[in-house]
Design an enzyme around this catalytic site. Structure first.
Site, PDB file in Angstrom:
ATOM      1  N   ALA A 129       0.813  -1.226   0.000  1.00 34.92           N
ATOM      2  CA  ALA A 129       0.000   0.000   0.000  1.00 34.92           C
ATOM      3  C   ALA A 129       0.842   1.269   0.000  1.00 34.92           C
ATOM      4  CB  ALA A 129      -0.933  -0.021   1.206  1.00 34.92           C
ATOM      5  N   ILE A 170      -4.916  -3.549  -4.418  1.00 40.00           N
ATOM      6  CA  ILE A 170      -6.120  -3.867  -5.217  1.00 40.00           C
ATOM      7  C   ILE A 170      -6.528  -2.671  -6.084  1.00 40.00           C
ATOM      8  CG2 ILE A 170      -6.969  -5.501  -3.463  1.00 40.00           C
ATOM      9  CD1 ILE A 170      -8.945  -3.264  -2.557  1.00 40.00           C
ATOM     10  N   ASP A 171      -5.642  -1.655  -6.153  1.00 41.00           N
ATOM     11  CA  ASP A 171      -6.028  -0.360  -6.732  1.00 41.00           C
ATOM     12  C   ASP A 171      -5.807  -0.234  -8.236  1.00 41.00           C
ATOM     13  OD1 ASP A 171      -3.091   1.041  -5.071  1.00 41.00           O
ATOM     14  OD2 ASP A 171      -3.219   0.075  -7.032  1.00 41.00           O
ATOM     15  N   HIS A 189      -3.843 -10.122  -3.825  1.00 42.26           N
ATOM     16  CA  HIS A 189      -5.018  -9.897  -2.987  1.00 42.26           C
ATOM     17  C   HIS A 189      -6.214  -9.430  -3.802  1.00 42.26           C
ATOM     18  CE1 HIS A 189      -2.127  -9.303   0.665  1.00 42.26           C
ATOM     19  NE2 HIS A 189      -2.178 -10.544   0.241  1.00 42.26           N
ATOM     20  N   CYS A 207     -21.231 -12.414  -7.826  1.00 42.37           N
ATOM     21  CA  CYS A 207     -22.374 -12.739  -6.968  1.00 42.37           C
ATOM     22  C   CYS A 207     -22.033 -13.950  -6.103  1.00 42.37           C
ATOM     23  CB  CYS A 207     -23.612 -13.054  -7.829  1.00 42.37           C
ATOM     24  SG  CYS A 207     -24.978 -13.718  -6.851  1.00 42.37           S
ATOM     25  N   CYS A 215     -24.922 -16.913  -7.512  1.00 44.69           N
ATOM     26  CA  CYS A 215     -24.872 -17.531  -8.860  1.00 44.69           C
ATOM     27  C   CYS A 215     -23.533 -17.303  -9.545  1.00 44.69           C
ATOM     28  CB  CYS A 215     -26.003 -16.972  -9.722  1.00 44.69           C
ATOM     29  SG  CYS A 215     -25.805 -15.219 -10.123  1.00 44.69           S
ATOM     30  N   SER A 261       4.721  -3.337   4.744  1.00 40.60           N
ATOM     31  CA  SER A 261       5.211  -3.619   6.105  1.00 40.60           C
ATOM     32  C   SER A 261       5.580  -5.104   6.239  1.00 40.60           C
ATOM     33  CB  SER A 261       4.116  -3.273   7.121  1.00 40.60           C
ATOM     34  OG  SER A 261       2.968  -4.092   6.858  1.00 40.60           O
ATOM     35  N   ASN A 276      11.172   1.837   1.838  1.00 44.24           N
ATOM     36  CA  ASN A 276      10.065   2.069   2.757  1.00 44.24           C
ATOM     37  C   ASN A 276      10.208   3.444   3.388  1.00 44.24           C
ATOM     38  OD1 ASN A 276       8.188   1.784   5.028  1.00 44.24           O
ATOM     39  ND2 ASN A 276       8.116  -0.373   4.396  1.00 44.24           N
TER      40      ASN A 276
HETATM   41  N1  APR Z   1       6.605   5.452   0.343  1.00 43.91           N
HETATM   42  C1  APR Z   1       7.114   4.266   0.766  1.00 43.91           C
HETATM   43  N2  APR Z   1       6.612   3.554   1.788  1.00 43.91           N
HETATM   44  C2  APR Z   1       5.527   4.065   2.405  1.00 43.91           C
HETATM   45  C3  APR Z   1       4.932   5.296   2.020  1.00 43.91           C
HETATM   46  C4  APR Z   1       5.517   5.997   0.939  1.00 43.91           C
HETATM   47  N3  APR Z   1       5.022   7.162   0.503  1.00 43.91           N
HETATM   48  N4  APR Z   1       3.870   5.537   2.851  1.00 43.91           N
HETATM   49  C5  APR Z   1       3.814   4.483   3.704  1.00 43.91           C
HETATM   50  N5  APR Z   1       4.805   3.616   3.448  1.00 43.91           N
HETATM   51  C6  APR Z   1       5.108   2.342   4.116  1.00 43.91           C
HETATM   52  C7  APR Z   1       4.673   2.270   5.565  1.00 43.91           C
HETATM   53  O1  APR Z   1       5.705   2.762   6.403  1.00 43.91           O
HETATM   54  C8  APR Z   1       4.469   0.751   5.736  1.00 43.91           C
HETATM   55  O2  APR Z   1       5.687   0.117   6.105  1.00 43.91           O
HETATM   56  O3  APR Z   1       4.376   1.348   3.439  1.00 43.91           O
HETATM   57  C9  APR Z   1       4.064   0.279   4.346  1.00 43.91           C
HETATM   58  C10 APR Z   1       2.586  -0.025   4.230  1.00 43.91           C
HETATM   59  O4  APR Z   1       2.318  -1.104   5.089  1.00 43.91           O
HETATM   60  P1  APR Z   1       0.813  -1.568   5.309  1.00 43.91           P
HETATM   61  O5  APR Z   1      -0.040  -0.394   5.587  1.00 43.91           O
HETATM   62  O6  APR Z   1       0.867  -2.703   6.301  1.00 43.91           O
HETATM   63  O7  APR Z   1       0.349  -2.123   3.883  1.00 43.91           O
HETATM   64  P2  APR Z   1       0.737  -3.502   3.217  1.00 43.91           P
HETATM   65  O8  APR Z   1       2.112  -3.941   3.635  1.00 43.91           O
HETATM   66  O9  APR Z   1       0.480  -3.367   1.772  1.00 43.91           O
HETATM   67  O10 APR Z   1      -0.361  -4.502   3.847  1.00 43.91           O
HETATM   68  C11 APR Z   1      -0.384  -5.817   3.332  1.00 43.91           C
HETATM   69  O11 APR Z   1      -2.387  -6.236   4.626  1.00 43.91           O
HETATM   70  O12 APR Z   1      -4.322  -5.286   5.319  1.00 43.91           O
HETATM   71  C12 APR Z   1      -3.806  -6.239   4.457  1.00 43.91           C
HETATM   72  O13 APR Z   1      -4.616  -7.026   2.396  1.00 43.91           O
HETATM   73  C13 APR Z   1      -4.105  -5.877   3.025  1.00 43.91           C
HETATM   74  O14 APR Z   1      -2.662  -5.941   1.092  1.00 43.91           O
HETATM   75  C14 APR Z   1      -2.750  -5.525   2.446  1.00 43.91           C
HETATM   76  C15 APR Z   1      -1.804  -6.319   3.332  1.00 43.91           C
END
Ligand code: APR
Length: 250
Positions: free
Chosen positions: A26, A105-106, A121, A129, A132, A196, A220
């Site tokens: 994300a 998922i974006d 994911h 649905c 069905c 993360s 990160n």
């Molecule tokens: N640039 C780089 N890293 C970033 C930025 C940025 N601008 N903003 C945030 N981050 C880092 C955060 O510090 C964190 O370590 O991105 C990481 C996002 O971690 P999460 O929020 O845990 O997202 P993600 O790792 O994708 O989660 C995995 O968990 O909730 C489920 O299915 C969902 O796909 C998701 C999965």
């Protein structure tokens, strides 16, 4: 960017690599306006994942998920790829990218132009649905949800529609995970961007790539205590850091 030496080291690894892969989370889309899950103010701070994000909670009360889905879809439908997504699409043009494995998922990797995208994911742009199994286009469903139809129902049988975004406790689609493992077994450099690494099996993939002999660069916003798997850790915004790995942009 805090450590120019790390960037130089990373650029050398990129230049030497022939079969690069990316594992994104994300964080790569935060600079496109989509909140991540676990940072301060993230999605799971606003929506309790046990109440809004599990398969059981969906079966129990689908309107919870779709209430969260309505908010996220509003942001995702207007989000655009940022320089990090675009840099990965440009990398694919060079022929050095095996594929992008994403937990997101974006659809922003596809929107940027990447064609070999493995959606571990699922996607918010697909729904079906529960009764069905009729497939629905996500954008049309999100419009109905935005207009207040929560939960959205099948026009054929009245069954509840489910987004193809994989929920906690929901079986993951097998095909994408198999493709992801193939990529990990073949890659010589994995870029782990904006995740993360807290959700399995996706979080296993960097170690799998490393076990196959790949180098791993972790990008990160915050420091990551993953020097067990990362050869280089670059701290900073993905939209700043990722383009600097490839271009001459310093
Ligand atoms: N640039 C780089 N890293 C970033 C930025 C940025 N601008 N903003 C945030 N981050 C880092 C955060 O510090 C964190 O370590 O991105 C990481 C996002 O971690 P999460 O929020 O845990 O997202 P993600 O790792 O994708 O989660 C995995 O968990 O909730 C489920 O299915 C969902 O796909 C998701 C999965």
């Amino acid at each position: 960017m805090r450590d120019e030496n790390a960037l130089e080291q990373a650029k050398k690894l990129v230049a030497a690599a022939k079969k690069i892969s990316a594992l994104t989370g994300a964080g790569i889309s935060v600079d496109s306006g989509i909140p991540d899950f676990r940072s301060e103010g993230g999605i799971w701070e606003r929506f309790d994942p046990y109440e809004y994000g599990t398969y059981d909670s969906f079966l129990n009360d689908p309107s919870k998920f779709w209430t969260m889905g309505r908010e996220l879809a509003k942001v995702m439908l207007k989000a655009k790829p940022n320089p990090a997504h675009i840099a990965l699409a440009e990398l694919e043009q060079t022929g050095k990218l095996l594929g992008v494995i994403t937990q997101n998922i974006d659809n922003l990797h596809q929107a940027a132009g990447n064609t070999n995208v493995v959606e571990l994911h699922g996607s918010y742009l697909r729904a079906h649905c529960m009764e069905c199994k009729t497939d629905y286009v996500g954008e049309e469903v999100h419009q109905r949800v935005a207009d207040g139809e929560i939960p959205p129902r099948c026009e054929k049988c009245g069954g509840v529609l489910k987004s193809e975004a994989v929920l906690f406790g929901e079986p993951m689609p097998e095909g994408p995970m198999a493709r992801a493992v193939d990529i990990c077994n073949d890659t010589d450099l994995m870029l782990v961007i904006g995740t993360s690494l807290s959700v399995y099996p996706a979080a296993f993939l960097p170690q799998l790539a490393k076990n196959s002999g790949a180098k791993v660069i972790l990008i990160n916003l915050e420091g990551a205590n993953r020097d067990d798997v990362a050869d280089v850790i670059l701290m900073g915004k993905a939209s700043d850091v990722v383009p600097r790995l490839f271009g001459s942009s310093e």
